[in-house]
Scaffold this active site. Structure first.
Site, PDB file in Angstrom:
ATOM      1  CG  HIS A 184      -1.997  -0.654   1.103  1.00  0.00           C
ATOM      2  ND1 HIS A 184      -3.255  -0.325   1.336  1.00  0.00           N
ATOM      3  CD2 HIS A 184      -2.092  -1.994   0.432  1.00  0.00           C
ATOM      4  CE1 HIS A 184      -4.210  -1.572   1.202  1.00  0.00           C
ATOM      5  NE2 HIS A 184      -3.493  -2.385   0.536  1.00  0.00           N
ATOM      6  CE1 TYR A 206      -5.240   4.038   9.164  1.00  0.00           C
ATOM      7  CE2 TYR A 206      -5.712   3.871  11.447  1.00  0.00           C
ATOM      8  CZ  TYR A 206      -4.989   3.306  10.296  1.00  0.00           C
ATOM      9  OH  TYR A 206      -4.034   2.343  10.457  1.00  0.00           O
ATOM     10  N   PRO A 251      -4.342   0.342  18.738  1.00  0.00           N
ATOM     11  CG  PRO A 251      -6.281  -1.103  18.355  1.00  0.00           C
ATOM     12  CD  PRO A 251      -5.626  -0.563  19.453  1.00  0.00           C
ATOM     13  CE  LYS A 289       4.080   3.153  13.608  1.00  0.00           C
ATOM     14  NZ  LYS A 289       3.710   2.395  12.211  1.00  0.00           N
ATOM     15  CE1 TYR A 295      -1.120   3.563   9.696  1.00  0.00           C
ATOM     16  CE2 TYR A 295      -0.095   2.944   7.565  1.00  0.00           C
ATOM     17  CZ  TYR A 295      -1.148   2.881   8.590  1.00  0.00           C
ATOM     18  OH  TYR A 295      -2.248   1.761   8.450  1.00  0.00           O
TER      19      TYR A 295
HETATM   20  P1  RFL Z   1       1.103 -12.348  21.303  1.00  0.00           P
HETATM   21  O1  RFL Z   1       0.595 -12.318  20.074  1.00  0.00           O
HETATM   22  O2  RFL Z   1       0.100 -11.800  22.384  1.00  0.00           O
HETATM   23  O3  RFL Z   1       1.527 -13.901  21.511  1.00  0.00           O
HETATM   24  C1  RFL Z   1       2.151 -14.118  22.789  1.00  0.00           C
HETATM   25  C2  RFL Z   1       2.234 -15.652  23.023  1.00  0.00           C
HETATM   26  O4  RFL Z   1       2.582 -16.205  24.419  1.00  0.00           O
HETATM   27  C3  RFL Z   1       1.398 -17.058  24.731  1.00  0.00           C
HETATM   28  N1  RFL Z   1       1.473 -17.073  26.286  1.00  0.00           N
HETATM   29  C4  RFL Z   1       2.358 -18.056  27.152  1.00  0.00           C
HETATM   30  N2  RFL Z   1       3.067 -18.913  26.605  1.00  0.00           N
HETATM   31  C5  RFL Z   1       3.692 -19.643  27.479  1.00  0.00           C
HETATM   32  N3  RFL Z   1       3.630 -19.455  28.697  1.00  0.00           N
HETATM   33  C6  RFL Z   1       2.700 -18.318  29.424  1.00  0.00           C
HETATM   34  N4  RFL Z   1       2.480 -17.962  30.702  1.00  0.00           N
HETATM   35  C7  RFL Z   1       1.799 -17.789  28.466  1.00  0.00           C
HETATM   36  N5  RFL Z   1       1.155 -16.454  28.355  1.00  0.00           N
HETATM   37  C8  RFL Z   1       1.035 -16.089  27.142  1.00  0.00           C
HETATM   38  C9  RFL Z   1       0.240 -16.621  24.318  1.00  0.00           C
HETATM   39  O5  RFL Z   1      -0.666 -17.849  24.123  1.00  0.00           O
HETATM   40  C10 RFL Z   1       0.590 -16.076  22.770  1.00  0.00           C
HETATM   41  O6  RFL Z   1       0.685 -17.370  21.867  1.00  0.00           O
HETATM   42  O7  RFL Z   1       2.524 -11.214  21.558  1.00  0.00           O
HETATM   43  P2  RFL Z   1       3.609 -11.265  20.457  1.00  0.00           P
HETATM   44  O8  RFL Z   1       3.881 -12.224  19.788  1.00  0.00           O
HETATM   45  O9  RFL Z   1       4.527 -10.168  21.323  1.00  0.00           O
HETATM   46  O10 RFL Z   1       2.755 -10.295  19.252  1.00  0.00           O
HETATM   47  C11 RFL Z   1       2.204  -8.906  19.416  1.00  0.00           C
HETATM   48  C12 RFL Z   1       1.129  -8.713  18.361  1.00  0.00           C
HETATM   49  O11 RFL Z   1       0.287  -9.874  18.586  1.00  0.00           O
HETATM   50  C13 RFL Z   1       0.362  -7.473  18.836  1.00  0.00           C
HETATM   51  O12 RFL Z   1       1.387  -6.570  19.089  1.00  0.00           O
HETATM   52  C14 RFL Z   1      -0.368  -7.003  17.605  1.00  0.00           C
HETATM   53  O13 RFL Z   1      -1.589  -7.870  17.235  1.00  0.00           O
HETATM   54  C15 RFL Z   1      -1.143  -5.567  17.823  1.00  0.00           C
HETATM   55  N6  RFL Z   1      -1.872  -5.342  17.002  1.00  0.00           N
HETATM   56  C16 RFL Z   1      -1.631  -4.668  15.698  1.00  0.00           C
HETATM   57  N7  RFL Z   1      -0.206  -4.481  15.514  1.00  0.00           N
HETATM   58  C17 RFL Z   1       0.206  -4.024  14.178  1.00  0.00           C
HETATM   59  O14 RFL Z   1       1.543  -3.801  14.125  1.00  0.00           O
HETATM   60  N8  RFL Z   1      -0.562  -3.384  13.213  1.00  0.00           N
HETATM   61  C18 RFL Z   1      -1.798  -3.781  13.392  1.00  0.00           C
HETATM   62  O15 RFL Z   1      -2.417  -3.466  12.374  1.00  0.00           O
HETATM   63  C19 RFL Z   1      -2.364  -4.270  14.514  1.00  0.00           C
HETATM   64  N9  RFL Z   1      -3.844  -4.423  14.780  1.00  0.00           N
HETATM   65  C20 RFL Z   1      -3.343  -5.269  16.922  1.00  0.00           C
HETATM   66  C21 RFL Z   1      -4.110  -4.872  15.863  1.00  0.00           C
HETATM   67  C22 RFL Z   1      -4.053  -6.032  18.075  1.00  0.00           C
HETATM   68  C23 RFL Z   1      -5.248  -6.032  18.078  1.00  0.00           C
HETATM   69  N10 RFL Z   1      -5.740  -6.649  19.467  1.00  0.00           N
HETATM   70  C24 RFL Z   1      -7.027  -7.722  19.414  1.00  0.00           C
HETATM   71  C25 RFL Z   1      -5.190  -6.389  20.592  1.00  0.00           C
HETATM   72  C26 RFL Z   1      -5.491  -5.059  15.945  1.00  0.00           C
HETATM   73  C27 RFL Z   1      -6.086  -5.588  17.035  1.00  0.00           C
HETATM   74  C28 RFL Z   1      -7.610  -5.560  17.107  1.00  0.00           C
HETATM   75  C1  PHB Z   2      -6.142  -4.333  10.824  1.00  0.00           C
HETATM   76  O1  PHB Z   2      -6.456  -4.380   9.521  1.00  0.00           O
HETATM   77  O2  PHB Z   2      -6.352  -5.194  11.633  1.00  0.00           O
HETATM   78  C2  PHB Z   2      -5.770  -2.880  11.057  1.00  0.00           C
HETATM   79  C3  PHB Z   2      -5.163  -2.040  10.406  1.00  0.00           C
HETATM   80  C4  PHB Z   2      -4.853  -0.871  10.905  1.00  0.00           C
HETATM   81  C5  PHB Z   2      -4.866  -0.625  12.010  1.00  0.00           C
HETATM   82  C6  PHB Z   2      -5.282  -1.512  13.074  1.00  0.00           C
HETATM   83  C7  PHB Z   2      -5.626  -2.814  12.564  1.00  0.00           C
HETATM   84  O3  PHB Z   2      -4.317   0.709  12.495  1.00  0.00           O
END
Ligand code: RFL
Ligand code: PHB
Length: 401
Positions: free
Chosen positions: A72, A201, A293, A297, A391
């Site tokens: 993108h 957004y 989110p 980041k 971004y």
């Molecule tokens: P995770 O993905 O939470 O993985 C951690 C893993 O550790 C396990 N765990 C354990 N294992 C052993 N013993 C324990 N005691 C444990 N406790 C936990 C868990 O089961 C899991 O498998 O962390 P990690 O790997 O650091 O990854 C981080 C990302 O998942 C997170 O930052 C992103 O998803 C945030 N996020 C976004 N980030 C972006 O860069 N771009 C985005 O567009 C974006 N959109 C989002 C998001 C997060 C969202 N939510 C739901 C919080 C959109 C959403 C809606």
């Molecule tokens: C997503 O597609 O899940 C998404 C994209 C951009 C954001 C957050 C989530 O800032």
């Protein structure tokens, strides 16, 4: 059991670190609390910065991303009946982002790990970390009712916000900074054509909305909702109706709707734990920091932590330089705080805080400040460039000599 690096958590942080280390011949074992399918069932991020894309290529897991991911070159901000395009590539000298779901990144990493014959222990409970301040750290956990001990040189805490790693650092050693926002995001995934070919957004009087996507046939949408809302209260029809009210009119008019594949509510939080290191334990990704989110980041900051730890551990094992581990927290935190500030700023600017006082400012005055902020930054190229630079993501920092 014995390994060089014990990795706790098989989310994107743990899997990517494991893959990069293995490519350097550094042995590692991942210990995960839930099943692989459960990890893949979490629908989260969708936008990858250039730095993360390059890191996935370096890890040798980018083949499918390069084929199926969408590059993108811009994103849109919609407010006050205006749509402003932030031309990422033009404003940054050619940088872009990649739209490719976290689920797919995770799947690619899991497959690569399996193909390389690397050990991942799923469904391991009661993980505990021992002696990280000493010479011989180890972790213990329960698997199939048996107690297992894993000896190691270093522990990477990649276990997310609710994991065990951060809790291992004594309270008098760490400082936790936190801001909890008075709303959440309700997300919906559907096999429908995306509303637009770039992310939009949207700031509206009814609250924030985001139109995102995973592929030309799969859409991801979000609505700002009160923290008190429960996902069961939101039928698909109610979601689509509310989304149409918040999208720009011309986009809403052609919106394709359909049944949801997934629907969930995520609270919004800014959080940083300092330092990100305690002896031979390193906190990586969501274990150390959370962003709302709005700036896309979270996953990208996790990837830059991984890049730093990977470079450090490579130097330790290839050059015998054990001192360089002390750089980890400082290097990571500089980039983390930039990501935190950008996500906080975007969240403040794009959301409706209702009647809640924000940062000591009454809600009406705060929303006037934010409206002016949004107009100022989008009305001129310098402002748009500031948004674009952040971004697409700031550069990764190298280790000092
Ligand atoms: P995770 O993905 O939470 O993985 C951690 C893993 O550790 C396990 N765990 C354990 N294992 C052993 N013993 C324990 N005691 C444990 N406790 C936990 C868990 O089961 C899991 O498998 O962390 P990690 O790997 O650091 O990854 C981080 C990302 O998942 C997170 O930052 C992103 O998803 C945030 N996020 C976004 N980030 C972006 O860069 N771009 C985005 O567009 C974006 N959109 C989002 C998001 C997060 C969202 N939510 C739901 C919080 C959109 C959403 C809606
Ligand atoms: C997503 O597609 O899940 C998404 C994209 C951009 C954001 C957050 C989530 O800032």
């Amino acid at each position: 059991m014995k390994t060089q690096v014990a990795i706790i958590g098989a989310g994107p942080s743990g899997l990517l670190l494991g893959q990069l280390l293995a490519k350097q011949g550094i042995d590692n074992v991942i210990v995960e609390r839930v099943t692989g399918d459960y990890v893949l069932g979490r629908i989260r991020a969708g936008v990858l910065e250039q730095g993360m894309v390059d890191l996935l290529r370096e890890a040798g897991v980018a083949e499918r991303m390069d084929k199926e991911g969408e590059v993108h070159t811009g994103v849109e901000l919609a407010f006050n009946d205006k749509r402003v395009r932030i031309a990422l590539d033009e404003l940054t000298g050619g940088d872009t982002v990649m739209v490719y779901g976290q689920t797919e990144v995770t799947r690619d990493l899991m497959e690569a790990r399996q193909a390389a014959g690397l050990t991942t222990v799923y469904e391991a409970s009661d993980v505990q970390i021992h002696d990280v301040k000493g010479e011989a750290p180890y972790i213990t956990f329960e698997k199939n009712g048996e107690q297992v001990r894993l000896d190691c040189d270093y522990v990477a805490g990649c276990d997310g916000f609710h994991g065990a790693s951060r809790k291992t650092i004594p309270d008098d050693v760490k400082t936790e900074h936190e801001r909890v926002y008075p709303f959440g995001w309700l997300g919906l995934l559907s096999d429908t054509k995306p509303a637009h070919d770039e992310l939009i957004y949207c700031k509206t009087d009814r609250g924030f909305a985001l139109a995102s996507m995973r592929s030309p046939t799969r859409s991801r949408y979000y609505l700002q909702v009160p923290l008190t809302d429960k996902v069961e209260q939101w039928s698909d029809d109610a979601f689509w109706a509310e989304l149409k009210r918040r999208l720009p009119a011309d986009v809403a008019a052609t919106l394709e709707t359909g049944p949801s594949i997934e629907k969930s509510i995520a609270p919004l939080r800014s959080f940083v734990c300092e330092p990100m290191q305690y002896g031979k334990l390193f906190l990586v990704g969501d274990a150390a920091h959370i962003v709302p989110p709005t700036g896309a980041k979270g996953l990208n900051l996790a990837a830059s932590d991984v890049a730093t730890l990977y470079k450090i551990l490579t130097r330790v094992y290839k050059e015998g330089d054990k001192e360089c581990v002390t750089q980890y927290s400082e290097i990571c935190l500089r980039r983390v705080w930039h990501g935190e500030r950008f996500s906080w700023w975007m969240t403040n600017m794009m959301h409706d805080f209702g009647s809640v006082e924000v940062n000591g400012t009454d809600s009406v005055t705060f929303s006037k400040f934010m409206e002016s902020e949004l107009n100022f930054y989008t009305d001129n190229e310098a402002g748009r460039r500031v948004i674009a630079m952040q971004y697409v993501g700031l550069p990764y920092e190298d280790l000092s000599k």
